[in-house]
Design a protein around this motif. Sequence first.
Motif, PDB file in Angstrom:
ATOM      1  N   PHE A 283       0.823  -1.207   0.000  1.00  0.00           N
ATOM      2  CA  PHE A 283       0.000   0.000   0.000  1.00  0.00           C
ATOM      3  C   PHE A 283       0.860   1.263   0.000  1.00  0.00           C
ATOM      4  O   PHE A 283       0.584   2.226  -0.726  1.00  0.00           O
ATOM      5  CB  PHE A 283      -0.931  -0.022   1.217  1.00  0.00           C
ATOM      6  N   SER A 286       6.187  -0.939  -1.989  1.00  0.00           N
ATOM      7  CA  SER A 286       6.148  -2.198  -2.730  1.00  0.00           C
ATOM      8  C   SER A 286       7.560  -2.644  -3.096  1.00  0.00           C
ATOM      9  O   SER A 286       8.429  -1.826  -3.393  1.00  0.00           O
ATOM     10  CB  SER A 286       5.326  -2.027  -4.012  1.00  0.00           C
ATOM     11  N   TYR A 423      -8.364   2.648   2.677  1.00  0.00           N
ATOM     12  CA  TYR A 423      -9.153   1.660   1.937  1.00  0.00           C
ATOM     13  C   TYR A 423      -9.802   0.705   2.924  1.00  0.00           C
ATOM     14  O   TYR A 423      -9.331   0.529   4.057  1.00  0.00           O
ATOM     15  CB  TYR A 423      -8.291   0.889   0.930  1.00  0.00           C
ATOM     16  N   ALA A 444     -11.110   2.209  -2.317  1.00  0.00           N
ATOM     17  CA  ALA A 444      -9.867   2.896  -1.952  1.00  0.00           C
ATOM     18  C   ALA A 444      -9.982   4.379  -2.279  1.00  0.00           C
ATOM     19  O   ALA A 444     -10.512   4.757  -3.325  1.00  0.00           O
ATOM     20  CB  ALA A 444      -8.681   2.284  -2.696  1.00  0.00           C
ATOM     21  N   PRO A 461       1.504   8.856  -2.886  1.00  0.00           N
ATOM     22  CA  PRO A 461       1.466   7.416  -2.610  1.00  0.00           C
ATOM     23  C   PRO A 461       2.826   6.785  -2.358  1.00  0.00           C
ATOM     24  O   PRO A 461       2.926   5.559  -2.245  1.00  0.00           O
ATOM     25  CB  PRO A 461       0.816   6.837  -3.872  1.00  0.00           C
ATOM     26  N   THR A 464       4.279   2.896  -3.683  1.00  0.00           N
ATOM     27  CA  THR A 464       3.346   1.847  -4.065  1.00  0.00           C
ATOM     28  C   THR A 464       3.561   1.483  -5.525  1.00  0.00           C
ATOM     29  O   THR A 464       4.146   2.258  -6.290  1.00  0.00           O
ATOM     30  CB  THR A 464       1.893   2.302  -3.834  1.00  0.00           C
ATOM     31  N   ASN A 469      -1.736  -5.935  -5.639  1.00  0.00           N
ATOM     32  CA  ASN A 469      -2.853  -5.235  -5.023  1.00  0.00           C
ATOM     33  C   ASN A 469      -2.934  -3.760  -5.374  1.00  0.00           C
ATOM     34  O   ASN A 469      -4.017  -3.202  -5.493  1.00  0.00           O
ATOM     35  CB  ASN A 469      -2.750  -5.375  -3.498  1.00  0.00           C
ATOM     36  N   TRP A 470      -1.796  -3.077  -5.535  1.00  0.00           N
ATOM     37  CA  TRP A 470      -1.832  -1.625  -5.589  1.00  0.00           C
ATOM     38  C   TRP A 470      -1.444  -1.054  -6.938  1.00  0.00           C
ATOM     39  O   TRP A 470      -1.003   0.088  -7.038  1.00  0.00           O
ATOM     40  CB  TRP A 470      -1.035  -1.024  -4.430  1.00  0.00           C
ATOM     41  N   GLN A 472      -3.717   0.039  -9.552  1.00  0.00           N
ATOM     42  CA  GLN A 472      -5.160   0.226  -9.724  1.00  0.00           C
ATOM     43  C   GLN A 472      -5.464   0.397 -11.211  1.00  0.00           C
ATOM     44  O   GLN A 472      -5.754   1.479 -11.699  1.00  0.00           O
ATOM     45  CB  GLN A 472      -5.622   1.414  -8.892  1.00  0.00           C
ATOM     46  N   ARG A 477      -2.668   2.735 -14.579  1.00  0.00           N
ATOM     47  CA  ARG A 477      -1.551   3.067 -13.689  1.00  0.00           C
ATOM     48  C   ARG A 477      -0.461   3.844 -14.426  1.00  0.00           C
ATOM     49  O   ARG A 477       0.197   4.710 -13.851  1.00  0.00           O
ATOM     50  CB  ARG A 477      -0.996   1.769 -13.104  1.00  0.00           C
ATOM     51  N   ASN A 482      -1.377   7.014  -8.633  1.00  0.00           N
ATOM     52  CA  ASN A 482      -2.288   6.646  -7.554  1.00  0.00           C
ATOM     53  C   ASN A 482      -2.774   7.821  -6.727  1.00  0.00           C
ATOM     54  O   ASN A 482      -3.633   7.667  -5.877  1.00  0.00           O
ATOM     55  CB  ASN A 482      -1.604   5.641  -6.616  1.00  0.00           C
TER      56      ASN A 482
END
Length: 585
Positions: A283, A286, A423, A444, A461, A464, A469-470, A472, A477, A482
């Motif tokens: 989140f 990464s 989120y 989110a 962000p 991330t 998962n992140w 989006q 992206r 983000n």
Amino acid sequence: MNARIVLLIVFVVVTGWVFGQQQPVEPTVAGLQFSPQNAEGYPIKSVSIILHKAEGKFLADSAETAAFYNAFHIKPGGIFRQALADLAILTIEKQPYIKSANYQLYNTSQADPVMVLVHVFFINTDETKSSPAGKGMLNTHSFKSFPVLSETDHSKLTFILNGGLGFFNESNALFAKGPAFTQGNPIADNPAVKGERFWGEVNLEPGLAGILRLGKSNIYGYGAVSVLFSGRNTTDIYSNSSAFFTDVERMYAGLLITRLGKNKKTNIDLSFGRQFYQLDDGFLISKFSGSANAGPRGTVYLNSRTAFEKTALIKIQSGRWTVNGFFLEPQELFKNRQSNTAYAGGTLTYNDNGHINTGFTYLRTVGGSSRYNTPQGAFAKKGMYILNPKLYIKDISGTGIFVKSEYAYQLHSNYNMRSNAWYIGAGMSKSKWKYRPSFYYRYAFMKGDDSTTARFEKFDPVLTGGLGNWVQGINFRKVNGNGNFISHRVEFKAYLSKAFEFSIDYFHLSANTLSNLGALPPIATLKAKKYGHEVTLTTRYFLNNHFMLLCLLSHAKPGDAIKNAFDNKGVYSWTSVQSSLFMFF
């Protein structure tokens, strides 16, 4: 034949072949079994121990599991390192009543924390324990022992040999508006426009990794060094022609001190250098954001470089509690354009290895020349900090229902900045059903800036990213990042075998505010809030413990926020087809 059609045929044939296998699955594990090398640097989510005795298989009780933690330093909340895990297994096998032991790793997406499943086989009453033979190529004088050079109950030295080969086809990449979206980007010498882009990427990472117990103490030294070669064969969605690049990837050393304290339940893990790191499920930080891969490095989609340029990590575990401190500086693309942005922070986590994983993280930008663009002018990122509580609840009342949530409150020591992101996601995982299906919904929010106020409010962000998962929207992206985001994600996933995962993700994406300063030029000021929709079909298939095939099909349809930026002229839906084979030794 059209390159995209070829990739689609490969996608469908491989998917159909694996569907037809229908191998028996582990009924109590929700996730895909995958390679230890692929898991290097990920957080450990849970540890389960299966005891194999003459009368059958048994799940270790809480006392046996606690004893395993204390003796073999593999705990929830720790960082997975293959060398440490392998040495722990050797320590187990040394016990007089144990015939053999091994472990398997599972996770539920490409970038999720790992679940460790340990198998311990006991000697039957009519058996005699045999003396272990020397392991590794230096002892067996056989290439069959590759990649292990030498292995004893107190040390291990092994080759690293990882790699990847991928083919990618993009139709109307960057919504056919590449030149506009890449203004000022130094790598974008041939950005995509309307039509097809097809190219290949490759990488190879040879190296060495080892661990050594220091005498008869409970102290272990470990480390790794590797070099990464990467390249592409022709123009990708940004850069013109082929590219080839080589540089050091891993170069780190560490010290693990185990069984400290009155009850011998405390472990301390210290490491520094070039290595992997991820905070929870990515989140805020990464593993895939440790390095840049575009332009001259040639693997913008394989994302082969993931080691941070500089790290200093400390992790202290005692029982169910973990304290984690970190310093991180990502590896940037151009040596003559270094911002040297660095982050530091710490986390306190409680993980009961069953239902609850909760904690609190403090993260701060402590160095570098990066700046925020704001309506009041640019100001330094150094001094930004985040307060980040989290709560994950698994298998509520034995129903398979789970809930995940985090909140990030962002401020700045030197400027008038205040923002937040959060989120909440809920789903159901049925690990005992056929194909172990799961369903997940997540809302989110990442705050945007209100340009009418003196305060800057757009959420940063941090680090991330990557698959998982992140991201989006795999395609979205690459256009809007983000920050200033509201997203709805719906995911369905199934496991056709221990080694094959099939998932469908739907994203509905919009902006929180029309002010979007700091974003790519066409959408720095929005005329509408709806970014659009994206649907992604993904399969991961581990052919064996050393090779994984990843196939992906994603279709992004632009909304008014994208279309109105170009007065509804020449904006097209974007389709991505990707097929990649990864190697892990």
